[in-house]
Design a protein around this motif. Structure first.
Motif, PDB file in Angstrom:
ATOM      1  N   ASP A   1      26.248  -7.620  -2.111  1.00  0.00           N
ATOM      2  CA  ASP A   1      25.424  -6.855  -3.615  1.00  0.00           C
ATOM      3  C   ASP A   1      24.882  -6.418  -3.538  1.00  0.00           C
ATOM      4  OD1 ASP A   1      27.612  -9.388  -3.278  1.00  0.00           O
ATOM      5  OD2 ASP A   1      26.321 -10.483  -2.969  1.00  0.00           O
ATOM      6  N   ALA A   2      23.823  -5.876  -2.308  1.00  0.00           N
ATOM      7  CA  ALA A   2      22.373  -5.789  -2.184  1.00  0.00           C
ATOM      8  C   ALA A   2      22.401  -4.849  -1.094  1.00  0.00           C
ATOM      9  CB  ALA A   2      21.828  -6.469  -2.719  1.00  0.00           C
ATOM     10  N   VAL A   3      22.069  -3.221  -1.400  1.00  0.00           N
ATOM     11  CA  VAL A   3      21.253  -3.356   0.147  1.00  0.00           C
ATOM     12  C   VAL A   3      19.439  -2.485   0.340  1.00  0.00           C
ATOM     13  CG1 VAL A   3      22.068  -1.595   1.577  1.00  0.00           C
ATOM     14  CG2 VAL A   3      23.765  -2.700   0.619  1.00  0.00           C
ATOM     15  N   VAL A   4      19.146  -1.856   1.382  1.00  0.00           N
ATOM     16  CA  VAL A   4      17.962  -2.061   1.023  1.00  0.00           C
ATOM     17  C   VAL A   4      18.046  -1.409   2.431  1.00  0.00           C
ATOM     18  CG1 VAL A   4      15.662  -2.260   1.401  1.00  0.00           C
ATOM     19  CG2 VAL A   4      16.269  -4.068   0.392  1.00  0.00           C
ATOM     20  N   VAL A   5      17.170  -0.571   1.989  1.00  0.00           N
ATOM     21  CA  VAL A   5      16.871   1.536   3.999  1.00  0.00           C
ATOM     22  C   VAL A   5      15.901   1.346   3.490  1.00  0.00           C
ATOM     23  CG1 VAL A   5      17.339   3.748   3.583  1.00  0.00           C
ATOM     24  CG2 VAL A   5      19.402   2.252   3.110  1.00  0.00           C
ATOM     25  N   ILE A   6      15.841   1.340   4.898  1.00  0.00           N
ATOM     26  CA  ILE A   6      14.193   1.350   5.379  1.00  0.00           C
ATOM     27  C   ILE A   6      13.776   1.676   7.002  1.00  0.00           C
ATOM     28  CG2 ILE A   6      14.397  -0.952   6.385  1.00  0.00           C
ATOM     29  CD1 ILE A   6      11.491  -1.233   5.854  1.00  0.00           C
ATOM     30  N   ASP A   7      12.997   2.807   7.052  1.00  0.00           N
ATOM     31  CA  ASP A   7      12.798   3.310   8.613  1.00  0.00           C
ATOM     32  C   ASP A   7      11.922   1.794   9.874  1.00  0.00           C
ATOM     33  OD1 ASP A   7      14.096   5.613   7.769  1.00  0.00           O
ATOM     34  OD2 ASP A   7      11.373   6.578   7.131  1.00  0.00           O
ATOM     35  N   ALA A   8      12.659   2.326  10.293  1.00  0.00           N
ATOM     36  CA  ALA A   8      11.941   1.254  11.520  1.00  0.00           C
ATOM     37  C   ALA A   8      10.931   1.553  12.042  1.00  0.00           C
ATOM     38  CB  ALA A   8      13.130   1.541  12.710  1.00  0.00           C
ATOM     39  N   ASP A   9       9.665   2.393  12.379  1.00  0.00           N
ATOM     40  CA  ASP A   9       8.716   3.239  12.238  1.00  0.00           C
ATOM     41  C   ASP A   9       7.420   1.839  11.605  1.00  0.00           C
ATOM     42  OD1 ASP A   9       8.404   3.791   9.928  1.00  0.00           O
ATOM     43  OD2 ASP A   9       8.291   6.293  10.069  1.00  0.00           O
ATOM     44  N   LEU A  10       7.977   1.499  10.330  1.00  0.00           N
ATOM     45  CA  LEU A  10       6.931   0.219   9.801  1.00  0.00           C
ATOM     46  C   LEU A  10       5.674   0.965   8.732  1.00  0.00           C
ATOM     47  CD1 LEU A  10       6.440  -2.520  12.474  1.00  0.00           C
ATOM     48  CD2 LEU A  10       7.460  -2.497  11.002  1.00  0.00           C
ATOM     49  N   GLN A  11       6.382   1.887   8.777  1.00  0.00           N
ATOM     50  CA  GLN A  11       5.251   2.964   7.388  1.00  0.00           C
ATOM     51  C   GLN A  11       5.560   2.130   6.109  1.00  0.00           C
ATOM     52  OE1 GLN A  11       6.001   7.220   8.935  1.00  0.00           O
ATOM     53  NE2 GLN A  11       3.854   7.220   8.172  1.00  0.00           N
ATOM     54  N   ASP A  12       6.843   1.684   6.249  1.00  0.00           N
ATOM     55  CA  ASP A  12       7.303   0.897   5.218  1.00  0.00           C
ATOM     56  C   ASP A  12       7.670  -0.579   4.989  1.00  0.00           C
ATOM     57  OD1 ASP A  12       7.339   3.626   3.682  1.00  0.00           O
ATOM     58  OD2 ASP A  12       9.499   3.647   4.418  1.00  0.00           O
ATOM     59  N   PRO A  13       6.653  -1.089   4.129  1.00  0.00           N
ATOM     60  CA  PRO A  13       6.938  -2.668   4.834  1.00  0.00           C
ATOM     61  C   PRO A  13       8.233  -3.155   4.421  1.00  0.00           C
ATOM     62  CG  PRO A  13       5.557  -2.098   3.048  1.00  0.00           C
ATOM     63  CD  PRO A  13       5.901  -0.707   3.262  1.00  0.00           C
ATOM     64  N   PRO A  14       7.971  -4.136   5.232  1.00  0.00           N
ATOM     65  CA  PRO A  14       9.534  -5.144   4.881  1.00  0.00           C
ATOM     66  C   PRO A  14       9.136  -5.981   3.743  1.00  0.00           C
ATOM     67  CG  PRO A  14       9.488  -4.538   7.183  1.00  0.00           C
ATOM     68  CD  PRO A  14       8.412  -4.224   6.308  1.00  0.00           C
ATOM     69  N   GLU A  15       7.669  -6.332   3.968  1.00  0.00           N
ATOM     70  CA  GLU A  15       6.891  -7.699   3.051  1.00  0.00           C
ATOM     71  C   GLU A  15       7.659  -7.171   1.310  1.00  0.00           C
ATOM     72  OE1 GLU A  15       5.548  -7.997   6.821  1.00  0.00           O
ATOM     73  OE2 GLU A  15       5.365  -6.151   5.707  1.00  0.00           O
ATOM     74  N   LEU A  16       8.238  -5.824   1.713  1.00  0.00           N
ATOM     75  CA  LEU A  16       8.334  -5.144  -0.096  1.00  0.00           C
ATOM     76  C   LEU A  16       9.066  -5.936  -0.583  1.00  0.00           C
ATOM     77  CD1 LEU A  16       6.112  -4.065  -2.138  1.00  0.00           C
ATOM     78  CD2 LEU A  16       7.281  -1.725  -1.728  1.00  0.00           C
ATOM     79  N   ILE A  17      10.156  -6.157   0.632  1.00  0.00           N
ATOM     80  CA  ILE A  17      12.080  -6.409   0.784  1.00  0.00           C
ATOM     81  C   ILE A  17      11.714  -7.243  -1.035  1.00  0.00           C
ATOM     82  CG2 ILE A  17      14.228  -6.901   0.962  1.00  0.00           C
ATOM     83  CD1 ILE A  17      13.256  -5.615   3.903  1.00  0.00           C
ATOM     84  N   PRO A  18      11.244  -9.026  -1.150  1.00  0.00           N
ATOM     85  CA  PRO A  18      11.432  -9.399  -1.755  1.00  0.00           C
ATOM     86  C   PRO A  18      11.218  -8.836  -3.497  1.00  0.00           C
ATOM     87  CG  PRO A  18      10.566 -10.493   0.252  1.00  0.00           C
ATOM     88  CD  PRO A  18      10.475  -8.765   0.330  1.00  0.00           C
ATOM     89  N   THR A  19      10.302  -8.278  -3.231  1.00  0.00           N
ATOM     90  CA  THR A  19       9.676  -7.563  -4.540  1.00  0.00           C
ATOM     91  C   THR A  19      11.247  -6.601  -5.266  1.00  0.00           C
ATOM     92  OG1 THR A  19       7.582  -7.269  -4.292  1.00  0.00           O
ATOM     93  CG2 THR A  19       7.829  -6.360  -6.357  1.00  0.00           C
ATOM     94  N   PHE A  20      11.626  -6.154  -4.188  1.00  0.00           N
ATOM     95  CA  PHE A  20      12.664  -5.483  -4.774  1.00  0.00           C
ATOM     96  C   PHE A  20      13.825  -5.628  -5.051  1.00  0.00           C
ATOM     97  CE2 PHE A  20      12.366  -1.180  -1.701  1.00  0.00           C
ATOM     98  CZ  PHE A  20      11.258  -0.939  -2.723  1.00  0.00           C
ATOM     99  N   ILE A  21      14.003  -7.066  -4.717  1.00  0.00           N
ATOM    100  CA  ILE A  21      15.107  -8.325  -4.979  1.00  0.00           C
ATOM    101  C   ILE A  21      14.831  -8.812  -6.285  1.00  0.00           C
ATOM    102  CG2 ILE A  21      16.311 -10.336  -4.181  1.00  0.00           C
ATOM    103  CD1 ILE A  21      15.914  -9.317  -1.716  1.00  0.00           C
TER     104      ILE A  21
END
Length: 315
Positions: A87-107
C-alpha cells in the motif's frame, strides 16, 4: 495496511546491521501495519549479500534481492520497486544518512492523502563545503532547466503510495534519473525537512566524476535546454561573424584596406571550431542516450530473489 521499505546497497556490509536494528525498531512501533523490507544487493564486492541473508534468516520481515552485477543505484532502486507490492513503499539508503525514524512521519502524511512524501535536507552533516556547493548548484540548475520541477536538496528518501508506485513501474527508460521520475509521476506531493546525518560507516560510492555524469544524466533526461543553448550560441556567433565580414568587405572596397591579421584569423577559426565541437558534443550526449534506449536491453538481471518468510507463498 502493508508497508514495504526498499534499500539498495553496494558494498554497505559495515552499516547494514546497524541500519536494520534501527529500521526494525521503527517497524515495531507501527501498530496495525504489516511491514517488510527488501534489501537489494547491487553487485557488491564485499560480503553485503551475506549480511543481507543473515538478516533475512533472523527476521521474517526481510526479503533479499541480488542483481547479477553492479547496475548502478538508479537501476538497483528500480529493481527493488519492481519486486514490491504494498500500500505504501519507502525508499531509503543503507548508509544511515537518512534516518529511518522519520518513516512514521512520512506514513502520517500519507494517511492524510499525500501520494509522495519526500525528505528535504535542511542540513548535510559530514560533507565537504565543495560537495554541498556543487549539490546546491545542481538542484538549482535543474530547477531552471527542467520542465518537471525537481525539488531542491532532495534525494531518494521518500514514501510512495500504491498508485505512485504503479506509475513508477510504467517508466522503463534506461538512462534513469530517479529524483526526476519521482516528481514526473505527479499526484499529491509533500516535503518534510530533516537534518541529514554523516555516514555511519564506509565511504561514499559517488566521487566527483560519477556525480558529474549523474548530473549530465539528470539534465539530458529532463531538459532539452543544452540543445537550445547550442542553437542560440551558434546563431549568435554566425550573426557576429556575418556582420564582421560585411565590415571587412566595406573597408576593402571603400578605403582599400588590405585584410591583415593572421593571429586574429587563427583566433576566430579556433573559436568557431570550439563552438562547433561543443555543439556536436551536446548533440552526441543526446544521440548516445537514444542509442542506448534503441537497443532495448533489460534494465537489470536478477541473480536471486528470496521473499520474506512472512510471505511463504512468494518464495
Amino acid at each position: 495496511m502493508h508497508l514495504a521499505v526498499v534499500v539498495p546497497a553496494f558494498n554497505e556490509s559495515e552499516a547494514l546491521r546497524e541500519f536494520h536494528l534501527r529500521l526494525a525498531a521503527v517497524f515495531d512501533k507501527l501498530d496495525g501495519m504489516r511491514c517488510e523490507v527488501l534489501y537489494v544487493d547491487d553487485g557488491s564486492r564485499d560480503d553485503t549479500y551475506s549480511v543481507m541473508c543473515s538478516l533475512r534468516d533472523a527476521d521474517a520481515r526481510v526479503s533479499t534481492l541480488k542483481l547479477s552485477r553492479n547496475f548502478g543505484k538508479e537501476l538497483a532502486l528500480t529493481a527493488g520497486l519492481d519486486h514490491v507490492d504494498a500500500d505504501a513503499v519507502v525508499v531509503i539508503d543503507a548508509d544511515l544518512q537518512d534516518p529511518p525514524e522519520l518513516i512514521p512521519t512520512f506514513i502520517a502524511h500519507w494517511r492524510e492523502g499525500y501520494d509522495v512524501v519526500y525528505g528535504t535536507r535542511a542540513s548535510r552533516a559530514g560533507e565537504s563545503r565543495l560537495k554541498k556547493l556543487t549539490a546546491s548548484a545542481f538542484y538549482r540548475v535543474m530547477e531552471r532547466l527542467s520542465n518537471t520541477p525537481v525539488p531542491r536538496d532532495t534525494g531518494d528518501f521518500r514514501l510512495l503510495s500504491r498508485r505512485a508506485l504503479d506509475g513508477m513501474k510504467q517508466l522503463r527508460e534506461r538512462q534513469r534519473f530517479m529524483k526526476g521520475l519521482f516528481t514526473w509521476v505527479g499526484f499529491k506531493q509533500l516535503s518534510v525537512p530533516y537534518d541529514r546525518d554523516p555516514r555511519f560507516a564506509g565511504t561514499t560510492k559517488f566521487n566527483y566524476w560519477r556525480l558529474w555524469n549523474f548530473a549530465l544524466d539528470g539534465i539530458t533526461s529532463f531538459s532539452g535546454a543544452p540543445l537550445k543553448a547550442a542553437t542560440y550560441v551558434g546563431s549568435f556567433t554566425a550573426m557576429i561573424a556575418f556582420i564582421y565580414g560585411v565590415w571587412v568587405l566595406i573597408k576593402a572596397l571603400v578605403w582599400g584596406d588590405t585584410v591583415k591579421g593572421y593571429p586574429s584569423l587563427m583566433l576566430v577559426v579556433l573559436f568557431l571550431g570550439g563552438v562547433q565541437l561543443v555543439a556536436l558534443g551536446v548533440i552526441g550526449e543526446y544521440l548516445g542516450r537514444l542509442y542506448v534506449e534503441a537497443k532495448q536491453r533489460p534494465l537489470y538481471l536478477t541473480d536471486e530473489f528470496v521473499a520474506a518468510a512472512e510471505n511463504p507463498a512468494d518464495r
